[in-house]
Structure formats: C-alpha cells, structure tokens
Motif scaffolding. Structure first.
Motif, PDB file in Angstrom:
ATOM      1  N   SER A 152       0.839  -1.204   0.000  1.00 57.85           N
ATOM      2  CA  SER A 152       0.000   0.000   0.000  1.00 57.85           C
ATOM      3  C   SER A 152       0.866   1.243   0.000  1.00 57.85           C
ATOM      4  CB  SER A 152      -0.884   0.060   1.256  1.00 57.85           C
ATOM      5  OG  SER A 152      -1.770  -1.020   1.290  1.00 57.85           O
ATOM      6  N   LYS A 153       0.352   2.290  -0.606  1.00 53.66           N
ATOM      7  CA  LYS A 153       1.012   3.592  -0.514  1.00 53.66           C
ATOM      8  C   LYS A 153      -0.041   4.692  -0.426  1.00 53.66           C
ATOM      9  CE  LYS A 153       4.413   6.497  -0.540  1.00 53.66           C
ATOM     10  NZ  LYS A 153       5.534   6.457   0.435  1.00 53.66           N
ATOM     11  N   TYR A 154       0.007   5.435   0.650  1.00 55.70           N
ATOM     12  CA  TYR A 154      -0.898   6.569   0.808  1.00 55.70           C
ATOM     13  C   TYR A 154      -0.101   7.861   0.680  1.00 55.70           C
ATOM     14  CZ  TYR A 154      -3.838   3.030   3.161  1.00 55.70           C
ATOM     15  OH  TYR A 154      -4.549   1.909   3.475  1.00 55.70           O
ATOM     16  N   LYS A 214      -5.235   7.190  -1.330  1.00 58.54           N
ATOM     17  CA  LYS A 214      -4.743   5.809  -1.326  1.00 58.54           C
ATOM     18  C   LYS A 214      -4.313   5.465  -2.752  1.00 58.54           C
ATOM     19  CE  LYS A 214      -7.489   4.203   2.575  1.00 58.54           C
ATOM     20  NZ  LYS A 214      -8.530   3.270   3.053  1.00 58.54           N
ATOM     21  N   ASP A 235      -3.497   0.379  -2.831  1.00 60.95           N
ATOM     22  CA  ASP A 235      -4.261  -0.051  -1.660  1.00 60.95           C
ATOM     23  C   ASP A 235      -4.247  -1.577  -1.529  1.00 60.95           C
ATOM     24  OD1 ASP A 235      -5.881  -0.067   0.490  1.00 60.95           O
ATOM     25  OD2 ASP A 235      -7.680   0.678  -0.532  1.00 60.95           O
ATOM     26  N   ASN A 236      -3.297  -2.068  -0.746  1.00 56.79           N
ATOM     27  CA  ASN A 236      -3.233  -3.482  -0.391  1.00 56.79           C
ATOM     28  C   ASN A 236      -3.300  -4.408  -1.614  1.00 56.79           C
ATOM     29  OD1 ASN A 236      -3.127  -5.735   1.232  1.00 56.79           O
ATOM     30  ND2 ASN A 236      -5.337  -5.737   1.653  1.00 56.79           N
ATOM     31  N   THR A 285       3.156   1.841  -7.825  1.00 57.54           N
ATOM     32  CA  THR A 285       3.489   0.441  -7.566  1.00 57.54           C
ATOM     33  C   THR A 285       4.912   0.120  -8.016  1.00 57.54           C
ATOM     34  OG1 THR A 285       1.172  -0.164  -7.909  1.00 57.54           O
ATOM     35  CG2 THR A 285       2.791  -1.942  -8.038  1.00 57.54           C
ATOM     36  N   THR A 342       3.673   2.357   2.442  1.00 58.31           N
ATOM     37  CA  THR A 342       3.024   2.702   3.701  1.00 58.31           C
ATOM     38  C   THR A 342       2.835   1.419   4.524  1.00 58.31           C
ATOM     39  OG1 THR A 342       1.843   4.431   2.515  1.00 58.31           O
ATOM     40  CG2 THR A 342       1.035   3.901   4.711  1.00 58.31           C
ATOM     41  N   GLY A 346      -6.033   2.197  -7.211  1.00 55.66           N
ATOM     42  CA  GLY A 346      -5.137   1.604  -6.224  1.00 55.66           C
ATOM     43  C   GLY A 346      -5.429   0.165  -5.866  1.00 55.66           C
ATOM     44  N   LYS A 347      -6.541  -0.394  -6.342  1.00 61.79           N
ATOM     45  CA  LYS A 347      -6.891  -1.785  -5.998  1.00 61.79           C
ATOM     46  C   LYS A 347      -6.811  -2.669  -7.241  1.00 61.79           C
ATOM     47  CE  LYS A 347      -9.992  -1.456  -2.028  1.00 61.79           C
ATOM     48  NZ  LYS A 347     -10.183  -0.021  -1.730  1.00 61.79           N
TER      49      LYS A 347
END
Ligand SMILES: Nc1ncnc2c1ncn2[C@@H]1O[C@H](COP(=O)(O)OP(=O)(O)O)[C@@H](O)[C@H]1O
Ligand SMILES: [Mg+2]
Lengths: 239, 394
Positions: A8-10, A15, A18-19, A43, A54, A209-210
């Motif tokens: 993850s990176k915020y 976000k 995200d995971n 990514t 993160t 992000g997903k």
C-alpha cells in the motif's frame, strides 16, 4: 521472481496503492493495466525501492525490499516512459557505462556487456557520439541498453511506449520479448489493453489503487469474450 | 555510501558540466575576463587622459607685453600657448585648459620687490582643467622661488632661511603598496564571496532540478549507488566547479589589476604570498561548500530548471547583503563579535589576510563557524535527498 504482498502507498489521504497482491514468475510478462492515476507508477516505484511502502512489502529475486533495498536494486532494471532520460552531453557509450559503474560492475564485464548490447541494438555507428542530437529511436535504444547493462533478473517497464512513434514502439516491444526469452520476470504497465494483450502472459488490472482482476490472457478471453478493450472500459467504468 | 560510487558520480558530473558551453562560459570564462576588461578600460581612459593633458597643456595668456614669466612658461616643453579672444568661453568649451591673466606691470613689481597678482581661469568640473591648473600653479611657484632666491642672494642672505623645516614623507604601513592593498581589501572579499555563492549555482541547478527535468533522476535512484553516494558525488563536483570559477576570477582580477594598475595609483600588490593565497582559498572553499550544499538542496526540491532558478535568486541577495555589510569595515580594528556573523566573518578574515593580519582567534572562530554551517547545509541536503516529498514532488 516478484512477489507483491499487501503493498500500500498513501499520499496524505490519497490511497494511491491499496493493499495489492500479485506474483510474477521468471520468463513471464505481467501487464499492469490501469487508467491514468490508477497507481501503476506508484506500484513500480515501490518495487524499485524509490518509494517506501506505507504498508506491505514485496520480494524481488528473493530479497525483501524493506530489508535489503540494495540487493533489490542490483536485481532490477527499469525503463520508464516519457523522455528517454539520457545525458545529452555524454556519448551513448558513456551514458551506458555510467549506469554500469553505478551498479558496481567490473571494468572487463561492463565493457563486454556494453559492446554486446551496442552490437545487438545496432548502435555501432553512433555509439561514440553525444546523444544530444539523436533521434527518438536512437535515444530509446540507449535507454534500453542502459536499463539492462547490469544483467538484472527483473525488468520493470512503466508505460515505456508512451509518446513513441511506431518504429520506436516496435524496438521497445521487441526488447521486452527478448527479456522474456532471457527468462527475466517482467512487469509491463500500460493503459492500453491492446498493447497488454499483444505482449503479456497475464493481465493485472489496477483501478484506484486496488487490483480488480488478475488472470492469464487466455483465461480472460474465455471469461469475458474477445473484445478485451470493451471489457476493460466496462470493468473500470462503473467502479 | 561507497567511495567508488561517489567518485563515479563525481567524474561523470564534472565531465558533463565541463562539456556544457553555457556552464563553462558562465562559471569560468566570464569570471576570467570580466576584471581585465573592466579595469583595462578604466585604467586606459584615466591613464590616457593624464598623458594627453600633461604632455600638451593648452593654455592662453592675456598680457599686454612679453615678460620673463611668459618666457619661462613658454620654455616648458609641455606647454602650448594659444591665442584666445574670450578666455572664459574657451575654457568652458574645453578649447583650452586654462587661461592666465598677467598684470602689465609684473616686471616692474618684481623689480621693486613688491608682489603681483596673477589670475588663473579654469573649469573645476573638468578633470583636465584641474590637472592643468595644478601644473601651472607649481610652475609659477617654481618661478617665484627663483625670484625670491635672486632677491635673497642680492642681499647676501642664505636661501635656507626660507625653509626652516623640510618635510620628508614616509608611509607607516609595514609593507609597500599600502593603498593598493587597501583597495584590494575592499574589493576582493566582496568579489570572492559573490563568486563563492554564485559559482556553484549553475552546476547545482543542473545536478538537481536538471536531473528531474531530463528524467534521469529515477533511473539513477534505482542503481546500486545509494542516494547519499549520489549526493556526495554531486556535492564534490559542484565544489570543484565553484573552486575553478573562483580561481579563474582571482586570476582575472590579478590580470585586470595589472592592466589597469594606474587606476589604483599604480601600486597594487600583484602577487600575494603563497600563504595568503592558500588561506584565502581555504575560506572561499568553505563558502562554496556551504552554498553548494544549500543550492543543491533547493535545486532538488524544484520541479524544473526554471523553478530552481526562481528559488535560488533570493539566496544571492542574502549573500550580497552579507558581503556588502562588511564592505566598509576597517579590517585593522574589526570587533571580534563580528566574526560570529555568517558571511561577514569570512569577508573580514579575507580582509585581514590581504593586509597581512593573521589573528588566530578570528581565524579559529570563523573556521569553526563555517564548519558548522557546512555540516548543517550538508545535513539539510541529505534530508532533502532522502525525502520522497522532495524527490517526487508533484
Ligand atoms: N508523489 C506524489 N505525491 C502525491 N500524490 C501522488 C504522488 N504520486 C502519485 N500520486 C497520486 O497517486 C495516484 C496514483 O498515481 P500514479 O501511480 O502515478 O498513477 P498511474 O501511474 O497509474 O497513472 C494519483 O492519484 C496521483 O495523483
Ligand atoms: Mg504513471
């Protein structure tokens, strides 16, 4: 081999990634497909140790990017889109040599590698001229040689054909295929389903992000039918 | 951080910078030629004027009859007497440098041991006219001394009765060339500090923001050379570029001063002792390192070349303020407190070196502080290089 684990990176409250979880095997080209702002570059920057995650991590060639960033860097080569990112006042050879040196290669090994790459990419004629006046295609070849001069096991391509003409795009695509032949693990990011479909073994679709889809190109076609571009638009459209 | 990577970066950056015509012109060629040109022109025009005027004094004399004084003046090689109808106007127009009005009865007055009045008409706004006035005055003085001498001798009195006191001038500075050194102590710190600040600027812009703009920063960050090796390699090359620039400006200054020596009274110390040069060099190097690190930090924060230049210009103004602030302070009695002020301390220490003062306390304080500034500046650069928000600023 790349194993992305819960990465993850915020950025403040965005976000960006995200995971996410996915793997890339040796000799496999994985297409990281997503719209602008989906989180592709973020990514790849994390995998390349340029950004700190993160949370989560990734194993690259067996090295954890949090624990052994130095080893990770020795295992990866990157080719990012946009400007080729060369030093105009250095010759093609000097540009490549700089990165060989920074990657700790011995003199003999680097000279051999550079000579081989110059021959392979047909750059003999202009290898010792300064790159400032090179055409886009010539520059692209220099950037390609630079990305691989240290024999990395993993290659990261971030929209490498962005803004390239057909000829230069072809050079890049051929290079990616040659990396596959050398059994490297490859991530190829793009916003074009067409390009991904043509080059990749597997498609990972990233959206806001997903990861919303991760399967082989053949399975993808079996599941959704032949018009992949349309499917892509539908997949990212509603969500 | 590894030494090999630092040296690789250093060598590459230096080659890259030296191949850039713009950087070479701005940081090496211009500093080298600006002073010779400036002082050369200044010197030549002053020198030229002095020569022109003193070798050919065009004057006009108004007198009804010939007399010995006129004959004396005419016998001077460098005096040309020209006719003039309206002396005042001709002086104003610069046709003649001055006019003399000699009373008709001057011979008589002299013979009768009386005094006579001579009028000089000159233009005190003209350098040439002023100079001519001085020359004529001293000639008349000389002439009147001769007259006095004859008078005394005719009375059987020793001439030395008129000069009970003889003045012999002796300059009390330790060494010769005092005025030149004074001029240098005003100019040199100013120039060196400005060059120390601006010298590394072009390189810093190119090595930080330039790297971002070209898109070379990202590939660089994925090599095995860590960020700190990149940073120190870059700092080293910036420092060397700054040093080359400063050396060329000092050489330029020396050549310039030689070319225009007369503009400074002709006694500039052209060559300082090696110790002086080394000491000055060390302190300029400290300034270069402080500013090089600061400039690189700012440059890496900027998104583009242009942005970097915008952010860097205020730094120049701060530096100028520090340098100009001490411009007029006399190095011979500078208060020790001042050596705690950034930039001012280096400026003052350089001033001291130039006039030959080596005060261990001042040198120590200044050196100590500047090491502190360098450490802070490098820590700042390190911080900037390690921050994602800086490197990937959007
Ligand atoms: N350095 C950064 N600082 C703040 N936000 C960023 C930064 N980089 C990317 N983002 C944000 O993260 C999201 C993903 O961006 P990115 O990874 O560049 O997407 P992609 O490469 O797929 O176009 C976007 O919303 C973008 O605005
Ligand atoms: Mg992107």
């Amino acid at each position: 081999m790349i194993q992305v684990k819960g990465l993850s990176k915020y950025f403040k409250n965005v976000k960006a990634v995200d995971n996410i979880n996915f793997t890339v095997s040796e000799g496999e080209i994985v297409g990281l497909l997503g719209e602008n702002g989906a989180g592709k570059t973020t990514t790849l920057r994390m995998i390349a140790t340029m950004l700190k995650p993160t949370s989560g991590t990734a194993l690259i060639n067996g090295y954890d990017l949090l624990k052994e960033p130095h080893k990770v860097r020795s295992s990866i080569g990157i080719l990012f889109g946009g400007e080729a990112g060369l030093y105009d006042r250095l010759t093609a050879r000097e540009n490549i040599k700089y990165f060989a040196d920074l990657n700790n290669m011995g003199e003999k090994e680097s000279r051999e590698n550079i000579d081989r790459l110059i021959k392979m990419l047909d750059m003999e004629e202009y290898a010792d001229r300064r790159v400032g006046k090179f055409s886009r295609g010539m520059k692209q070849k220099v950037a390609i040689a630079r990305s691989i001069v240290h024999n990395p096991k993993v290659m990261l391509f971030d929209e490498p054909t962005l803004g390239l003409d057909v000829t230069s795009s072809k050079i890049v695509q051929d290079f990616i295929l040659s990396c596959k032949n050398e059994n490297k693990a490859i991530i190829f990011s793009s916003h074009s389903m067409q390009e991904v479909e043509k080059l990749c073994d597997r498609i990972v679709i990233i959206h806001k992000g997903k990861i919303i889809e991760d399967m082989k190109v053949s399975d993808f076609k079996a599941k959704y039918g032949q018009d992949l571009e349309k499917i892509f638009v539908e997949l990212v459209g509603d969500k | 951080m590894n030494m090999k990577a630092i040296m690789t970066v250093f060598k590459k950056e230096l080659i890259d910078l030296l191949r850039d015509k713009k950087t070479v012109i701005v940081s090496i060629v211009i500093p080298l030629i600006i002073f010779p040109i400036m002082f050369g022109l200044m010197g030549r025009s002053v020198e030229g004027n002095i020569k022109k005027t003193s070798e050919n004094l065009k004057i006009s004399i108004k007198s009804k009859n010939e007399n010995q004084l006129i004959a004396f003046l005419k016998s001077q090689k460098n005096i040309t007497v020209v006719d003039s109808i309206d002396i005042k106007k001709d002086v104003q127009d610069g046709k003649i440098y001055l006019g003399l009005i000699i009373p008709d009865n001057i011979e008589e007055s002299i013979k009768n041991e009386k005094s006579a009045d001579i009028k000089i008409i000159y233009d005190d706004t003209s350098q040439n006219s002023n100079m001519a006035c001085n020359i004529i005055k001293s000639l008349i003085e000389e002439y009147s001394k001769e007259v006095v001498k004859t008078r005394l001798i005719s009375k059987g009195i020793d001439y030395s009765i008129l000069t009970p006191i003889n003045i012999k001038e002796e300059v009390a500075a330790k060494e010769k060339g005092g005025f030149g050194k004074y001029m240098m102590s005003l100019l040199l710190p100013l120039i060196l500090i400005i060059y120390g600040m601006t010298g590394p600027m072009a390189a810093a812009t190119d090595l930080g923001a330039g790297e971002k703009e070209r898109g070379t920063l990202e590939p660089l960050l994925t090599t095995q050379a860590g960020r700190m090796s990149l940073l120190f390699g870059k700092l080293l090359s910036i420092t060397v570029m700054g040093l080359i620039g400063t050396i060329s400006s000092i050489i330029g200054l020396m050549i310039g001063v030689k070319a225009g020596a007369s503009a400074f009274g002709g006694d500039i110390p052209l060559i300082f002792s090696p110790i002086t040069v080394i000491m000055i060099g060390i302190f300029v190097l400290l300034i270069i390192m402080v500013f090089g690190a600061l400039e690189l930090s700012i440059s890496i924060y900027a998104r583009s070349f242009k942005e970097a230049q915008t952010y860097l210009s205020p730094l120049t103004i701060i530096g100028m303020a520090g340098a100009y602030g001490t411009y007029m302070i006399d190095a011979k009695n500078a208060s020790t407190v001042l050596f705690n002020v950034p930039l001012a301390n280096v400026s003052l220490v350089i001033k001291e070196f130039i006039i030959g003062i080596y005060n261990p306390l001042h040198i120590g304080i200044t050196f100590g502080w500047n090491i502190v500034y360098i450490v802070l500046a490098v820590l700042f650069a390190r911080y900037m290089f390690s921050k994602e928000e800086v490197i990937f600023r959007v």
